[in-house]
Design an enzyme around this catalytic site. Structure first.
Site: not given
Lengths: 95, 475
Positions: B75, B150, B174
């Site tokens: 990420k 996310s 997330s």
């Protein structure tokens, strides 16, 4: 209404964010709706309850006090938008 | 055995070359660019050089690390030295970090190949992958649906086969929510299990880096290789990392599983409910014992979470001031420069959370909101840990609905926040939680089941998670 337009004006000062009039009005609506929902917490009886700021009850993990490598000045400054010598450069603060 | 362990073994046995695998994945990433899963794909040349070096070591008969042969996406709020770190924000579009995150160092030490940085909600603030400065991420199951957030790009990269494994970060769901929306497995480890050094902070008392993969075994394997104490993260815990992979073969019949009533409300999507009920019936057949549990504070988790998370975010994001790194919008006056920089650098959701967070911390409101939320957090943690005296694992839906439509919730932040209702409790309490695919709806959208267990009991999640895969025939 929990937050007023005046509160928003004050908040944007505190957090150093400029907003257009339209954004301020949108935010006024959003924040008031969200904060009204947060009011729900008042239903919970929290008398005598200590606040929890960290999920684990940890004890200090001690280590030897020894010299270690740190980031070289050139690396630390590489992303600086403006620099002078080995310093970050900003507009004059004291006039 | 998990796909990744097998792939690693095949690689060590010389059954494929990593250079070929890298070429194949770069091609797949290019073909799937419409999913918008990556912000940065590392240069082909660098990747092929690394792959070739590892291939040579295999040819020479050297024994490589545990992640050799595996390609991992991370990420883009996790630092990789020398490669852009954007947090999907305009604020950081020109930022090149000078050091590796500890998880990156660990992956590289284990000979894992990191292929690039995945798209996310800006600064990990969002539940749909739509707040990214680089545009929304698409769900590979249905391009009109969100992939969740996310850690949107990480979930999509795994689902679409753009990487073998991925890392996300989980502050309020997330990792687990996009895993559920994309039909993959995602873990939020216990707070302190994995070092956060090199993870850009959103809400420091809640953030945790988590592994994502196609199977429970893969996630256990990746956790094995990234977990452990780190002197550079004072919140990481001095506790031995068990051999997680060994639990994949353990039968679950000794586990007592709780079904918390509050996670099965009237409004729960009927297909989500049906999938979970079917799963529970199948697990009962295997001898797993179930009982109903009451967690009456569940309805207070979302407000407590959003107060604490935004308060911490308003403080953490104060560092983005245009002085040391990131965007700067010059002005003759320093304060004006701060304001211009931050106004242009942050997107609307990030601004909303900074303002909300500074409001709940401000004089006159601190006790009513922030302190109150921390007290409720104390009670929520107590309530759920008490449940773990009666049961070993709690089983719930990961999300109240399958993936929603793009733009369905963007106009109404409160509705977006409420979609995190089942995931935020694990972060508030600090416990571990895993999302595992349990089936697909009639509209072709995946459904996830969430397993929660007590501090450092990831082993129980893997035991039950693996038996869920056997029930659903997923792996």
């Amino acid at each position: 209404m929990i937050v007023s337009k005046k509160d928003i004006e004050h908040l944007v000062q505190l957090v150093r964010i400029e907003l257009s009039e339209r954004d301020k009005n949108d935010l006024l609506t959003d924040l008031n709706r969200i904060l009204a929902y947060f009011e729900k917490l008042q239903e919970v009886d929290t008398r005598e309850v200590p606040p929890l700021s960290h999920p684990l009850q940890m004890v200090n993990g001690l280590r030897e006090d020894e010299v270690r490598d740190s980031l070289p000045v050139e690396s630390a400054l590489r992303n600086a938008p403006a620099k002078k010598g080995s310093y970050f450069s900003v507009p004059k603060v004291i006039k | 055995m998990s796909d990744s362990i097998r792939r690693h073994q095949d690689y060590v046995a010389g059954k494929f070359k990593l250079v070929d695998r890298v070429e194949e994945l770069l091609e797949r990433i290019a073909v799937n660019s419409h999913l918008n899963a990556f912000i940065t794909v590392f240069s082909r040349r660098k990747l092929l050089d690394q792959a070739a070096a590892l291939d040579r070591r295999i040819e020479q008969g050297q024994k490589p690390g545990a992640l050799a042969g595996l390609v991992i996406a991370i990420k883009d709020n996790i630092s990789f030295r020398g490669e852009p770190l954007t947090c999907a924000s305009r604020m950081l579009t020109n930022f090149i970090p000078p050091y590796h995150a500890t998880v990156v160092e660990k992956i590289l030490q284990a000979d894992g190949l990191i292929i690039g940085k995945t798209n996310l909600d800006e600064f990990a603030m969002g539940s749909s992958g739509e707040t990214s400065h680089f545009g929304p991420v698409k769900n590979p199951w249905n391009l009109e649906r969100v992939p969740g957030g996310s850690s949107s790009g990480s979930a999509v990269a795994v689902r679409a086969g753009l990487a073998d494994l991925a890392l996300g970060s989980d502050t309020g769901g997330s990792v687990r929510q996009p895993a559920a929306f994309c039909g993959i497995v995602g873990l939020k480890p216990t707070y302190g299990r994995v070092s956060r050094y090199g993870l850009v902070a959103y809400a420091s008392s809640l953030d945790q880096i988590g592994p994502m993969g196609k199977s429970v075994g893969e996630v256990a394997y990746l956790l094995q290789n990234i977990a452990g104490h780190d002197p550079r993260d004072a919140t990481s815990v001095l506790q031995e990392v068990p051999n997680y992979v060994k639990y994949l073969k353990t039968h679950p019949h000794h586990l007592r599983v709780g079904l918390p009533r509050q996670y099965f409300p009237e409004e729960l999507d009927p297909e989500v409910r049906a999938h979970i009920e079917k799963l529970v019936a199948a697990l009962k057949e295997q001898g797993v014992r179930f009982r109903e549990i009451d967690l009456p504070l569940t309805e207070y988790a979302v407000p407590a979470y959003y107060i604490i998370a935004t308060a911490e975010a308003s403080s953490n994001l104060a560092r983005f001031d245009g002085v040391r790194y990131g965007l700067r919008r010059p002005a003759p006056d320093l304060f004006q420069q701060y304001s211009r920089t931050r106004s242009e650098g942050f997107g609307p959701e990030v601004k909303r959370r900074i303002l909300l967070g500074s409001f709940v911390l401000s004089a006159g409101y601190y006790d009513e909101y922030y302190r109150k939320a921390q007290q409720v957090r104390q009670l929520i943690q107590k309530e759920i840990r008490q449940a773990f005296r009666e049961v070993d694992v709690l089983l719930t839906p990961t999300t109240p609905t399958p993936a929603f439509k793009l733009q369905e919730k963007t106009a109404d932040p409160l509705q977006m926040y409420l979609s995190d209702v089942f995931t935020v409790t694990a972060n508030l309490a600090g416990i571990c939680a895993l999302s595992v695919p349990v089936g697909v709806t009639s509209r072709g959208l995946p459904v996830g089941v969430q397993l929660m267990s007590d501090f450092f009991r990831e082993d129980r999640l893997f035991i039950l998670g693996r038996s869920i895969e056997k029930c659903t025939g997923e792996v």
